[in-house]
Design an enzyme around this catalytic site. Structure first.
Site, PDB file in Angstrom:
ATOM      1  N   SER A 140     -53.102  19.849  14.143  1.00 23.72           N
ATOM      2  CA  SER A 140     -51.929  19.406  13.811  1.00 23.72           C
ATOM      3  C   SER A 140     -51.392  18.260  14.417  1.00 23.72           C
ATOM      4  O   SER A 140     -51.818  17.833  15.585  1.00 23.72           O
ATOM      5  CB  SER A 140     -50.702  20.386  14.018  1.00 23.72           C
ATOM      6  OG  SER A 140     -49.231  20.068  13.697  1.00 23.72           O
ATOM      7  N   TYR A 153     -46.793  25.696  20.119  1.00 21.39           N
ATOM      8  CA  TYR A 153     -47.585  25.483  18.911  1.00 21.39           C
ATOM      9  C   TYR A 153     -48.453  24.199  19.030  1.00 21.39           C
ATOM     10  O   TYR A 153     -49.528  23.970  19.065  1.00 21.39           O
ATOM     11  CB  TYR A 153     -46.736  25.367  17.634  1.00 21.39           C
ATOM     12  CG  TYR A 153     -47.435  25.047  16.444  1.00 21.39           C
ATOM     13  CD1 TYR A 153     -48.081  25.728  15.765  1.00 21.39           C
ATOM     14  CD2 TYR A 153     -47.339  23.607  15.869  1.00 21.39           C
ATOM     15  CE1 TYR A 153     -48.803  25.442  14.577  1.00 21.39           C
ATOM     16  CE2 TYR A 153     -47.749  23.123  14.778  1.00 21.39           C
ATOM     17  CZ  TYR A 153     -48.609  24.087  14.169  1.00 21.39           C
ATOM     18  OH  TYR A 153     -49.302  23.567  12.996  1.00 21.39           O
TER      19      TYR A 153
HETATM   20  P1  NDP Z   1     -49.497  28.749   5.108  1.00 17.23           P
HETATM   21  O1  NDP Z   1     -48.598  29.842   6.034  1.00 17.23           O
HETATM   22  O2  NDP Z   1     -48.897  28.191   3.826  1.00 17.23           O
HETATM   23  O3  NDP Z   1     -50.727  29.541   4.904  1.00 17.23           O
HETATM   24  C1  NDP Z   1     -51.719  30.181   5.818  1.00 17.23           C
HETATM   25  C2  NDP Z   1     -52.909  30.653   5.590  1.00 17.23           C
HETATM   26  O4  NDP Z   1     -53.488  31.125   6.710  1.00 17.23           O
HETATM   27  C3  NDP Z   1     -52.624  31.797   4.365  1.00 17.23           C
HETATM   28  O5  NDP Z   1     -53.862  31.640   3.821  1.00 17.23           O
HETATM   29  C4  NDP Z   1     -52.894  32.964   5.522  1.00 17.23           C
HETATM   30  O6  NDP Z   1     -53.007  33.912   4.871  1.00 17.23           O
HETATM   31  C5  NDP Z   1     -53.558  32.466   6.726  1.00 17.23           C
HETATM   32  N1  NDP Z   1     -53.331  33.226   7.641  1.00 17.23           N
HETATM   33  C6  NDP Z   1     -52.189  33.302   8.405  1.00 17.23           C
HETATM   34  N2  NDP Z   1     -52.738  34.084   9.633  1.00 17.23           N
HETATM   35  C7  NDP Z   1     -53.875  34.534   9.684  1.00 17.23           C
HETATM   36  C8  NDP Z   1     -54.530  35.230  10.432  1.00 17.23           C
HETATM   37  N3  NDP Z   1     -54.181  36.013  11.542  1.00 17.23           N
HETATM   38  N4  NDP Z   1     -55.799  35.714  10.134  1.00 17.23           N
HETATM   39  C9  NDP Z   1     -56.206  35.194   8.903  1.00 17.23           C
HETATM   40  N5  NDP Z   1     -55.606  34.313   8.078  1.00 17.23           N
HETATM   41  C10 NDP Z   1     -54.366  34.120   8.397  1.00 17.23           C
HETATM   42  O7  NDP Z   1     -49.898  27.568   6.081  1.00 17.23           O
HETATM   43  P2  NDP Z   1     -50.140  26.029   5.684  1.00 17.23           P
HETATM   44  O8  NDP Z   1     -51.129  26.127   4.791  1.00 17.23           O
HETATM   45  O9  NDP Z   1     -49.069  25.351   6.100  1.00 17.23           O
HETATM   46  O10 NDP Z   1     -51.153  25.687   7.294  1.00 17.23           O
HETATM   47  C11 NDP Z   1     -52.518  25.791   7.376  1.00 17.23           C
HETATM   48  C12 NDP Z   1     -52.859  25.111   8.606  1.00 17.23           C
HETATM   49  O11 NDP Z   1     -52.678  23.906   8.677  1.00 17.23           O
HETATM   50  C13 NDP Z   1     -52.507  26.048   9.949  1.00 17.23           C
HETATM   51  O12 NDP Z   1     -53.570  26.017  10.667  1.00 17.23           O
HETATM   52  C14 NDP Z   1     -51.337  25.040  10.208  1.00 17.23           C
HETATM   53  O13 NDP Z   1     -51.019  25.198  11.507  1.00 17.23           O
HETATM   54  C15 NDP Z   1     -51.823  23.581   9.629  1.00 17.23           C
HETATM   55  N6  NDP Z   1     -50.577  22.588   9.716  1.00 17.23           N
HETATM   56  C16 NDP Z   1     -49.988  22.846   8.554  1.00 17.23           C
HETATM   57  C17 NDP Z   1     -48.857  21.761   8.553  1.00 17.23           C
HETATM   58  C18 NDP Z   1     -47.517  21.717   7.393  1.00 17.23           C
HETATM   59  O14 NDP Z   1     -46.932  21.116   7.510  1.00 17.23           O
HETATM   60  N7  NDP Z   1     -47.869  22.767   6.672  1.00 17.23           N
HETATM   61  C19 NDP Z   1     -48.692  20.700   9.409  1.00 17.23           C
HETATM   62  C20 NDP Z   1     -49.855  20.646  10.380  1.00 17.23           C
HETATM   63  C21 NDP Z   1     -50.771  21.643  10.564  1.00 17.23           C
HETATM   64  P3  NDP Z   1     -52.216  35.249   3.951  1.00 17.23           P
HETATM   65  O15 NDP Z   1     -52.024  34.447   2.513  1.00 17.23           O
HETATM   66  O16 NDP Z   1     -53.059  36.277   3.702  1.00 17.23           O
HETATM   67  O17 NDP Z   1     -50.981  35.380   4.621  1.00 17.23           O
END
Ligand code: NDP
Length: 244
Positions: A140, A153
């Site tokens: 991130s 975070y």
């Molecule tokens: P979302 O919350 O939209 O999606 C998260 C995804 O990760 C889902 O598929 C969820 O599964 C899965 N997930 C969450 N916790 C776990 C766990 N314990 N074990 C396995 N799978 C898990 O997040 P984003 O798409 O926004 O984020 C994706 C990545 O990008 C993250 O690492 C985030 O930190 C990073 N990021 C996002 C930003 C943003 O602005 N959106 C900015 C910078 C970085 P389920 O559907 O089953 O809950």
């Protein structure tokens, strides 16, 4: 179709950035496995979308915070795909609070999912990862740039980038390339553009808008593909100029 015949695992591929990555890698010809935490319907929808477009996809529940579950998820993906060429560690959570409000529990939860899950998953995949393979970590912008409430975070995401830099050196003898993508504000369930954060921060982005999940997926396709053959140990910021 630059990834024809390749096998890819995307953690957290049921929603948001991970779902877009899974669909893009499949569109490039890769067979794709995704893991997810609990949203079985969303994971099934990604598999259906990929299959409907003529691709091959599998979904497995695996909690990144639980080492045994994470290892089992990798093993099931490797078995379904028949190996692995591309590992994308995308699963992550965000908990924002000031240091005065941080707790042991939120700290542990952030590091368990965002850092240990990545470390456990990569170690589980490595014996199966083909020489010349790729590992792509989703960090991130918060790993580099601090905002109020993002310290814990951001610390997890700084750790992610550090893991990638070290693994790039550890795995260079096998020509396994390891890189980190650091998204800025991307419109997902975690960070909806029309949410409170979006209303506060969109105006601070030089490009004047949130990023789209496809704009992260495109960079992953590049790092997974033949054009990135000399890219390893890199951290690629995709933030519309916000953290520059
Ligand atoms: P979302 O919350 O939209 O999606 C998260 C995804 O990760 C889902 O598929 C969820 O599964 C899965 N997930 C969450 N916790 C776990 C766990 N314990 N074990 C396995 N799978 C898990 O997040 P984003 O798409 O926004 O984020 C994706 C990545 O990008 C993250 O690492 C985030 O930190 C990073 N990021 C996002 C930003 C943003 O602005 N959106 C900015 C910078 C970085 P389920 O559907 O089953 O809950």
């Amino acid at each position: 179709m630059s990834l024809q015949g390749k096998k890819a695992l995307v953690t957290g591929g049921s929603r948001g950035i991970g779902a877009a990555i899974a669909k893009r890698l499949a569109a490039e010809g890769a067979s794709v496995a995704i893991t997810y935490a609990g949203d079985t319907a969303a994971a099934a929808a990604v598999v259906t979308a990929i299959a409907g477009a003529g691709g091959t996809a599998f979904a497995f529940q695996a909690d990144a915070a639980d080492p045994a579950s994470q290892r089992a998820g990798v093993d099931r993906a490797v078995a379904a795909l028949g190996g692995i060429d591309i590992l994308v560690h995308n699963a992550g959570i965000a908990v924002f609070s000031s240091v005065t409000d941080d707790t042991d529990e939120t700290y542990d939860r952030l590091f368990d999912v965002n850092v240990r899950g990545v470390h456990v998953g990569a170690r589980a995949a490595l014996p199966h990862l083909a020489d010349g393979g790729r590992i792509i970590l989703i960090g991130s912008m918060a790993g580099d740039v601090a905002f109020p409430g993002t310290s814990a975070y951001g610390a997890t995401k700084a750790a992610v980038a550090a893991l990638a830099r070290g693994w790039a050196k550890d795995l260079a003898p096998r020509n396994i390339l390891v890189n980190t993508i650091q998204p800025g504000l991307i419109d997902t369930d975690m960070n909806p553009a029309d949410g409170e954060l979006g209303r506060q921060m969109t105006g601070m982005v030089p490009l004047g808008r949130y990023g789209r999940v496809e704009e992260i997926a495109g960079a992953v396709a590049f790092l997974a593909g033949p054009d990135a053959s000399y890219v390893t140990g890199a951290t690629l910021n995709i933030h519309g100029g916000f953290g520059a």
